[in-house]
Design a protein around this motif. Structure first.
Motif, PDB file in Angstrom:
ATOM      1  N   ARG A 182     -32.586 -42.829 -21.792  1.00 14.16           N
ATOM      2  CA  ARG A 182     -31.509 -42.310 -22.904  1.00 14.16           C
ATOM      3  C   ARG A 182     -31.829 -40.731 -23.168  1.00 14.16           C
ATOM      4  NH1 ARG A 182     -31.064 -45.114 -28.699  1.00 14.16           N
ATOM      5  NH2 ARG A 182     -29.699 -46.228 -27.181  1.00 14.16           N
ATOM      6  N   GLY A 226     -25.788 -51.038 -34.758  1.00 13.87           N
ATOM      7  CA  GLY A 226     -27.200 -50.700 -35.321  1.00 13.87           C
ATOM      8  C   GLY A 226     -27.531 -49.309 -34.777  1.00 13.87           C
ATOM      9  N   ARG A 230     -21.891 -46.719 -37.330  1.00 10.98           N
ATOM     10  CA  ARG A 230     -22.507 -45.976 -38.238  1.00 10.98           C
ATOM     11  C   ARG A 230     -21.771 -44.310 -38.148  1.00 10.98           C
ATOM     12  NH1 ARG A 230     -27.037 -42.208 -37.283  1.00 10.98           N
ATOM     13  NH2 ARG A 230     -26.676 -42.526 -35.028  1.00 10.98           N
ATOM     14  N   HIS A 243     -22.842 -45.873 -23.310  1.00  7.08           N
ATOM     15  CA  HIS A 243     -24.003 -46.677 -23.662  1.00  7.08           C
ATOM     16  C   HIS A 243     -23.642 -47.925 -23.032  1.00  7.08           C
ATOM     17  CE1 HIS A 243     -27.367 -48.388 -24.984  1.00  7.08           C
ATOM     18  NE2 HIS A 243     -27.307 -48.084 -26.437  1.00  7.08           N
ATOM     19  N   ARG A 273     -21.003 -43.198 -28.250  1.00 10.19           N
ATOM     20  CA  ARG A 273     -21.068 -43.674 -26.830  1.00 10.19           C
ATOM     21  C   ARG A 273     -20.788 -45.303 -26.782  1.00 10.19           C
ATOM     22  NH1 ARG A 273     -26.907 -41.339 -27.212  1.00 10.19           N
ATOM     23  NH2 ARG A 273     -28.030 -43.002 -28.430  1.00 10.19           N
ATOM     24  N   VAL A 274     -21.114 -45.897 -27.734  1.00  7.18           N
ATOM     25  CA  VAL A 274     -20.817 -47.300 -27.977  1.00  7.18           C
ATOM     26  C   VAL A 274     -19.350 -47.602 -28.127  1.00  7.18           C
ATOM     27  CG1 VAL A 274     -21.191 -49.500 -29.323  1.00  7.18           C
ATOM     28  CG2 VAL A 274     -23.176 -47.709 -29.353  1.00  7.18           C
TER      29      VAL A 274
HETATM   30  N1  ASP Z   1     -27.526 -47.275 -31.451  1.00  8.16           N
HETATM   31  C1  ASP Z   1     -26.466 -46.852 -31.288  1.00  8.16           C
HETATM   32  C2  ASP Z   1     -26.499 -45.677 -30.188  1.00  8.16           C
HETATM   33  O1  ASP Z   1     -27.627 -45.339 -29.692  1.00  8.16           O
HETATM   34  C3  ASP Z   1     -25.502 -46.644 -32.368  1.00  8.16           C
HETATM   35  C4  ASP Z   1     -25.985 -45.680 -33.329  1.00  8.16           C
HETATM   36  O2  ASP Z   1     -27.020 -45.018 -33.096  1.00  8.16           O
HETATM   37  O3  ASP Z   1     -25.168 -45.630 -34.358  1.00  8.16           O
HETATM   38  O4  ASP Z   1     -25.697 -44.976 -29.771  1.00  8.16           O
END
Ligand code: ASP
Length: 322
Positions: A106, A281, A226, A134, A172-173
Motif C-alpha cells: 500500500r 471503511g 468516505r 484497490h 481507489r475503492v
Molecule cells: N479504506 C479504503 C482505502 O484505503 C477507503 C478509505 O480510506 O476511505 O482506500
C-alpha cells in the motif's frame, strides 16, 4: 512455481474473478472451524508493506497469510528505513533479497505497485495505490454483494443495480469496485457532487450523475464512500508522503454535502426491500453515513470486513498458483 501479480482488476477477467471468489467461498467454510488454518502456503513468505494508514486491509492480509500457513512479515512506513529517506525502489530491492513469494504493497502514489513489481521476483498485490486502485477491496465488495443477493453459486450479478456515492474522484475503492461489479454483470451508477464524480467514469462502464434521491429507490446496493479530506487538503490534515499536492476542497461545506448525499435513516427508508448498504471503511459517522444506517439491518459493512480475509486468502493462493 508460477507467480502472478494483482495490480489492478484489469489483470483478471470475468472467469478468473469468479474462480477467485469461488475459492474464497471454500475458505469461508474454513473460517467457521475452531482452528482456522490450512497448509496451502506452508513454507511461503509474504511481506506486507504498508506505507499508508490501514486497519482492515493490513489486518486481513496478515490473517489471510497466517491462516494459509505462510510466514508473514509486516513492514510499515513509520518505524522502517522509509523514515530515514529510503526510497520505495530501494526498500523493494532490499526486501527482495529475503526471497519473498508475495509483496503486498500500500502506497500513497498511483502506480507504486507497478513500479515495485519491476524490482522483485515476488508476486505483487496492490493493497491500494493513491487514488488509483484497490483490487482486493473490489473483489471482497463483489463477494459481499453476491453473498447478500444469494449469488455465491455462480457470482453472476446480472440484473443488480449498485450506486457508488460520494468522493469517487479520490477513491481507489470506487475504481476497483466499479470494474469488478460491471465485469460480473451488475449496473453501476456513480452519484456525488460534480467535483467528486469524474465524467471519465462513464468510459469505465458506469452511469454518471443524478442525485441520490433520484436513484435510491431502484438500487439493490448502495456503497457509501468516505470524503477523503486528506487527499483534498483541508488545511488540517497533511497529505500522505508521496501523494499529489492537495487541491481546493471539492465541496462547499459538509452541511451542504449531507443535505444531498448523506445516507440518513430517512433516505434509507426509501430503499427497496432487501437492498443493502456497503462502505469500505473507515466510516465518518454523521457525514456520509448516519449511525442508525451504518449499524442498521441493511448494513453489510461488517460482512465486508469479515469477507476481506477469505477473499485475500483466495487472492494469495491465486498469486502463487497453489
Ligand atoms: N479504506 C479504503 C482505502 O484505503 C477507503 C478509505 O480510506 O476511505 O482506500
Amino acid at each position: 512455481m508460477s507467480r502472478r501479480s494483482l495490480l489492478t482488476i484489469d489483470d483478471i477477467d470475468r472467469a478468473e474473478i469468479a474462480r477467485i471468489l469461488r475459492v474464497g467461498n471454500r475458505f469461508a467454510e474454513v473460517m467457521q472451524r475452531d482452528i482456522k488454518k490450512v497448509p496451502t502456503l506452508r513454507g511461503r513468505t509474504i511481506i506486507n508493506m504498508f506505507f499508508e494508514a490501514s486497519t482492515r486491509t493490513s489486518t486481513s492480509f496478515e490473517l489471510a497469510g497466517k491462516r494459509l500457513s505462510a510466514d508473514v512479515v509486516n513492514v510499515k512506513g513509520s518505524g522502517s528505513s522509509v523514515e530515514k529517506g529510503e526510497t520505495l525502489k530501494d526498500t523493494v530491492i532490499t526486501l527482495n533479497a529475503y526471497a519473498p513469494d508475495v509483496l503486498v504493497i500500500r502506497h500513497a502514489s498511483v502506480g507504486a505497485c507497478q513500479m515495485a513489481a519491476r524490482f522483485t521476483d515476488a508476486a505483487v498485490i496492490n493493497a491500494g495505490d493513491g487514488k488509483h486502485e484497490h483490487p482486493t477491496q473490489g473483489l471482497l465488495d463483489t463477494y459481499t454483494l453476491a453473498e447478500a443477493k444469494g449469488r455465491l453459486d455462480d457470482f453472476n450479478l446480472k440484473g443488480l443495480k449498485v450506486a457508488i456515492v460520494g468522493d469517487i474522484a479520490s477513491s481507489r475503492v470506487a475504481r476497483s469496485a466499479l470494474a469488478a461489479f460491471t465485469t460480473l454483470g451488475a449496473k453501476v451508477v456513480c452519484v456525488g457532487p460534480p467535483g467528486m464524480v469524474p465524467r471519465g467514469f462513464e468510459a469505465l462502464g458506469a452511469t454518471v450523475g443524478g442525485s441520490l434521491d433520484d436513484v435510491l429507490a431502484e438500487m439493490d446496493a448502495v456503497m457509501m464512500l468516505r470524503i477523503q479530506f486528506e487527499r483534498h487538503g483541508d488545511g488540517k490534515t497533511p497529505a500522505p508522503a508521496g501523494a499529489e499536492a492537495p487541491k481546493a476542497s471539492p465541496i462547499a461545506s459538509v452541511r451542504e454535502y449531507r443535505e444531498f448525499y448523506a445516507l440518513t435513516p430517512e433516505r434509507a427508508a426509501k430503499m427497496k426491500k432487501g437492498a443493502i448498504v456497503m462502505h469500505p471503511g473507515p466510516i465518518n459517522r454523521g457525514i456520509e453515513l448516519d449511525e442508525a444506517v451504518a449499524d442498521g439491518p441493511r448494513s453489510v459493512i461488517m460482512r465486508q470486513v469479515t469477507n476481506g480475509v477469505l477473499v485475500r486468502m483466495a487472492v494469495l493462493r491465486w498469486c502463487l498458483g497453489a
